[in-house]
Design a protein around this motif. Structure first.
Motif, PDB file in Angstrom:
ATOM      1  N   TYR A   1      13.232  -0.600  -0.290  1.00  0.00           N
ATOM      2  CA  TYR A   1      13.044   0.320  -1.419  1.00  0.00           C
ATOM      3  C   TYR A   1      12.087  -0.269  -2.436  1.00  0.00           C
ATOM      4  O   TYR A   1      12.099  -1.477  -2.695  1.00  0.00           O
ATOM      5  N   ARG A   2      11.256   0.610  -3.005  1.00  0.00           N
ATOM      6  CA  ARG A   2      10.320   0.172  -4.025  1.00  0.00           C
ATOM      7  C   ARG A   2      11.098  -0.392  -5.203  1.00  0.00           C
ATOM      8  O   ARG A   2      12.038   0.249  -5.701  1.00  0.00           O
ATOM      9  N   PRO A   3      10.715  -1.569  -5.677  1.00  0.00           N
ATOM     10  CA  PRO A   3      11.399  -2.148  -6.834  1.00  0.00           C
ATOM     11  C   PRO A   3      11.183  -1.272  -8.066  1.00  0.00           C
ATOM     12  O   PRO A   3      10.134  -0.650  -8.209  1.00  0.00           O
TER      13      PRO A   3
ATOM     14  N   TYR B   1       0.837  -1.202   0.000  1.00  0.00           N
ATOM     15  CA  TYR B   1       0.000   0.000   0.000  1.00  0.00           C
ATOM     16  C   TYR B   1       0.875   1.256   0.000  1.00  0.00           C
ATOM     17  O   TYR B   1       0.660   2.180  -0.792  1.00  0.00           O
ATOM     18  N   ALA B   2       1.875   1.302   0.855  1.00  0.00           N
ATOM     19  CA  ALA B   2       2.735   2.485   0.965  1.00  0.00           C
ATOM     20  C   ALA B   2       3.524   2.742  -0.314  1.00  0.00           C
ATOM     21  O   ALA B   2       3.787   3.905  -0.662  1.00  0.00           O
ATOM     22  N   PHE B   3       3.897   1.685  -1.030  1.00  0.00           N
ATOM     23  CA  PHE B   3       4.661   1.866  -2.266  1.00  0.00           C
ATOM     24  C   PHE B   3       3.829   2.547  -3.365  1.00  0.00           C
ATOM     25  O   PHE B   3       4.376   2.983  -4.373  1.00  0.00           O
ATOM     26  N   GLN B   4       2.542   2.671  -3.172  1.00  0.00           N
ATOM     27  CA  GLN B   4       1.732   3.437  -4.116  1.00  0.00           C
ATOM     28  C   GLN B   4       2.024   4.936  -3.989  1.00  0.00           C
ATOM     29  O   GLN B   4       1.726   5.713  -4.906  1.00  0.00           O
ATOM     30  N   TYR B   5       2.615   5.339  -2.858  1.00  0.00           N
ATOM     31  CA  TYR B   5       2.819   6.749  -2.560  1.00  0.00           C
ATOM     32  C   TYR B   5       4.277   7.120  -2.265  1.00  0.00           C
ATOM     33  O   TYR B   5       4.644   8.289  -2.362  1.00  0.00           O
ATOM     34  N   PHE B   6       5.081   6.146  -1.842  1.00  0.00           N
ATOM     35  CA  PHE B   6       6.444   6.416  -1.392  1.00  0.00           C
ATOM     36  C   PHE B   6       7.428   5.464  -2.058  1.00  0.00           C
ATOM     37  O   PHE B   6       7.067   4.360  -2.452  1.00  0.00           O
ATOM     38  N   ASP B   7       8.697   5.898  -2.125  1.00  0.00           N
ATOM     39  CA  ASP B   7       9.760   5.076  -2.689  1.00  0.00           C
ATOM     40  C   ASP B   7      10.448   4.200  -1.651  1.00  0.00           C
ATOM     41  O   ASP B   7      11.078   3.209  -2.006  1.00  0.00           O
ATOM     42  N   THR B   8      10.371   4.622  -0.373  1.00  0.00           N
ATOM     43  CA  THR B   8      11.141   3.958   0.681  1.00  0.00           C
ATOM     44  C   THR B   8      10.268   3.729   1.907  1.00  0.00           C
ATOM     45  O   THR B   8       9.538   4.628   2.326  1.00  0.00           O
ATOM     46  N   ILE B   9      10.371   2.540   2.467  1.00  0.00           N
ATOM     47  CA  ILE B   9       9.707   2.204   3.722  1.00  0.00           C
ATOM     48  C   ILE B   9      10.805   2.117   4.781  1.00  0.00           C
ATOM     49  O   ILE B   9      11.800   1.414   4.591  1.00  0.00           O
ATOM     50  N   LEU B  10      10.616   2.819   5.880  1.00  0.00           N
ATOM     51  CA  LEU B  10      11.608   2.851   6.959  1.00  0.00           C
ATOM     52  C   LEU B  10      11.103   2.111   8.187  1.00  0.00           C
ATOM     53  O   LEU B  10       9.901   2.095   8.466  1.00  0.00           O
ATOM     54  N   PHE B  11      12.045   1.530   8.915  1.00  0.00           N
ATOM     55  CA  PHE B  11      11.764   0.869  10.188  1.00  0.00           C
ATOM     56  C   PHE B  11      12.831   1.325  11.173  1.00  0.00           C
ATOM     57  O   PHE B  11      14.021   1.254  10.865  1.00  0.00           O
TER      58      PHE B  11
END
Length: 173
Positions: free
Chosen positions: A167-169, A116-126
């Motif tokens: 990172y978004r592929p 879901y987040a990759f629809q809006y962002f390039d990177t997911i952070l933890f």
């Protein structure tokens, strides 16, 4: 981006956290094992969990995790806009009932949230405490790579956290 979406697959349903979820979620959180590697151990006590829950509700970003087989709440997670990059969003504050550890549930939750987040962002952070090896392993299991910077900019220290990113592929990968 709606930071409280309804997401689901065959295993779990993620929906906005409601005030009436408190008791069921506290029953899970009261298991001290959940917090033994976490710096906020007080979340296993009613007073500490009440603070955590009120803060979660106030963010407007907290999600309840529901087991679709039992229809019971089994944990929570949330999104947080990144202060490091406008192209990134954080996923965090996640915990699951101990009986759901080590299996497919965390992967299912994070997969739904990441897609879901990759629809809006390039990177997911933890952001994970440096002593929370269980959570570090869980993030690595879903593909998180340890980082110290985003787009060449160093990440500002946060207490004793270590940082991971997915990172978004690229298209076609």
């Amino acid at each position: 981006m709606n930071l409280q979406p309804i997401l689901e697959d065959d295993l779990v349903l993620l929906r906005p956290l409601h005030e009436n979820d408190f008791e069921a979620l506290y029953e899970i959180a009261s298991d001290k094992t959940i917090w033994e590697q976490h710096p906020a151990k007080e979340r296993s006590e009613r007073e500490g969990f009440t603070r955590y829950f009120k803060e979660a509700m106030a963010t407007g970003r907290a999600l309840a995790i529901i087991d679709k087989n039992t229809h019971k709440i089994i944990g929570t997670s949330r999104y947080n806009p990144s202060t490091e990059s406008e192209k990134a969003v954080e996923i965090g504050w996640t915990f699951l009932a101990k009986s759901y550890w080590g299996g497919k549930y965390n992967t299912a939750v994070k997969t739904l949230m990441i897609r879901y987040a990759f629809q809006y962002f390039d990177t997911i952070l933890f952001y994970v405490d440096e002593n929370n090896f269980r959570s570090q392993k869980a993030v690595e299991k879903i593909g998180g790579k340890r980082i110290t910077e985003i787009n060449g900019v160093p990440i500002a220290p946060r207490n004793t956290s270590v940082f991971y990113a997915i990172y978004r592929p690229e298209e076609g990968q």
